[in-house]
Design an enzyme around this catalytic site. Structure first.
Site, PDB file in Angstrom:
ATOM      1  N   ASP A   1      31.657  59.314  62.274  1.00  0.00           N
ATOM      2  CA  ASP A   1      31.962  61.004  61.954  1.00  0.00           C
ATOM      3  C   ASP A   1      33.469  61.093  62.419  1.00  0.00           C
ATOM      4  O   ASP A   1      33.950  60.880  63.335  1.00  0.00           O
ATOM      5  CB  ASP A   1      31.080  61.769  62.812  1.00  0.00           C
ATOM      6  CG  ASP A   1      29.830  61.533  63.029  1.00  0.00           C
ATOM      7  OD1 ASP A   1      29.410  60.308  62.934  1.00  0.00           O
ATOM      8  OD2 ASP A   1      28.809  62.435  62.797  1.00  0.00           O
TER       9      ASP A   1
ATOM     10  N   HIS B   1      26.127  69.346  59.576  1.00  0.00           N
ATOM     11  CA  HIS B   1      27.121  70.291  59.272  1.00  0.00           C
ATOM     12  C   HIS B   1      27.475  70.236  57.853  1.00  0.00           C
ATOM     13  O   HIS B   1      28.412  70.628  57.503  1.00  0.00           O
ATOM     14  CB  HIS B   1      28.304  69.862  60.214  1.00  0.00           C
ATOM     15  CG  HIS B   1      28.094  70.113  61.746  1.00  0.00           C
ATOM     16  ND1 HIS B   1      27.890  71.199  62.056  1.00  0.00           N
ATOM     17  CD2 HIS B   1      27.912  69.375  62.733  1.00  0.00           C
ATOM     18  CE1 HIS B   1      27.850  71.301  63.459  1.00  0.00           C
ATOM     19  NE2 HIS B   1      27.660  70.039  63.759  1.00  0.00           N
TER      20      HIS B   1
ATOM     21  N   HIS C   1      26.057  60.722  64.061  1.00  0.00           N
ATOM     22  CA  HIS C   1      25.743  62.275  64.778  1.00  0.00           C
ATOM     23  C   HIS C   1      26.203  62.066  66.279  1.00  0.00           C
ATOM     24  O   HIS C   1      26.552  63.262  66.958  1.00  0.00           O
ATOM     25  CB  HIS C   1      24.467  62.501  64.441  1.00  0.00           C
ATOM     26  CG  HIS C   1      24.142  64.042  65.152  1.00  0.00           C
ATOM     27  ND1 HIS C   1      24.547  65.158  64.737  1.00  0.00           N
ATOM     28  CD2 HIS C   1      23.382  64.334  66.305  1.00  0.00           C
ATOM     29  CE1 HIS C   1      24.267  65.970  65.583  1.00  0.00           C
ATOM     30  NE2 HIS C   1      23.390  65.596  66.572  1.00  0.00           N
TER      31      HIS C   1
HETATM   32 FE   FE2 Z   1      26.035  65.879  63.310  1.00  0.00          FE
END
Ligand code: FE2
Length: 273
Positions: free
Chosen positions: A8, A68, A178
């Site tokens: 991420d 998200h 995540h």
């Molecule tokens: Fe996430």
């Protein structure tokens, strides 16, 4: 075939680090295919069309999302015209965009990429195992796809490990995203699938999950929200996982973490040399 998956991207520091360093990583190490999770790329929440394009221009073949996905509302619209952006495949029917797609790698291989969300301590979406099974049935490795990569965006390591073993021998890589913390359990499972519970994030590790420390600490101490969470702004560490895939089988021959930056011990896959 050399695959790289980056965890991420968090905020400006995370995305700029990847935009700056990915082109030379691709060139220097002859990477055939790159996937980046971008669900936190815009101020920590979601992704904009401009950022998505910048990450693709830097060398990402696919950008994946997660819980998200829609924090930047424009993603609901531009995902329909950006087929390199994937949202979780187990969202309800009628959700914009797609959760799986077949792409051509730089070496000509066909790579099926799938983004799926877990359900433990996450939103109650459709069954991730059934969703992945359905997509794999439509595009099996060795027939339609030469390699298959699953980004499992999930909180619980148990659910991610179960997905890894569920798909062992049928896909090239199952990697978790995540949690924003890289795990040390990268391995090739018994039947040849590469696996890592979480790739970690590309962001400032001198924070709480890539966010500035002050407000998360405040909320744990006082249980009263004060300010908005803001991404931390220190230099980012790039975290991900590299996999070597045997294109005769689609299975993995090597897996190793990649960590580049100031806060974690740096490591580059030895099979890249
Ligand atoms: Fe996430």
């Amino acid at each position: 075939m050399r695959l790289l998956f980056l965890g991420d991207l968090v905020g400006k520091t995370g995305r700029n680090a990847v935009i700056e360093r990915l082109p030379s990583l691709v060139d220097d190490h002859a990477l055939d295919f790159v996937i980046v999770n971008g669900e936190n790329a815009a101020g920590g929440f979601g992704i904009t069309e401009e950022i998505c394009q910048d990450v693709i221009d830097a060398g990402a073949d696919v950008v994946t999302l997660g819980n998200h996905s829609w924090d930047q509302r424009e993603a609901l619209v531009f995902i329909e015209r950006q087929d390199r952006l994937l949202r979780p495949v187990n969202y309800p029917k009628g959700t914009p965009g797609r959760g799986a797609n077949l792409y051509n790698a730089r070496n000509g291989a066909r790579v099926l990429v799938m983004n799926v969300m877990g359900r433990i301590y996450m939103d109650a979406l459709d069954d991730p195992f059934a969703a992945v099974e359905r997509e794999l049935d439509a595009c099996p490795m060795g027939e339609v796809a030469d390699a298959v990569v699953i980004d499992m965006h999930a909180e619980a390591t148990s659910e991610k490990q179960a997905m890894g073993h569920f798909l062992d021998g049928r896909v090239s890589l199952v990697v978790g995203t995540h949690t924003h913390v890289p795990t040390a359990d990268h391995q090739i499972l018994a039947h040849g699938t590469a696996y890592m519970s979480d790739a970690g994030m590309c962001g400032d590790y001198d924070g709480v999950l890539g966010m500035d420390k002050e407000e998360p600490i405040n909320r744990f101490l006082r249980k009263i929200p004060g300010a908005r969470f803001q991404p931390a702004t220190g230099e980012a560490t790039i975290c991900g996982v590299a996999v070597e895939v045997d294109l005769n089988t689609g299975l993995a021959t090597h897996i190793a973490p990649l960590r580049l930056g100031p806060n974690l011990s740096e490591t580059i896959p030895d099979f890249w040399n």
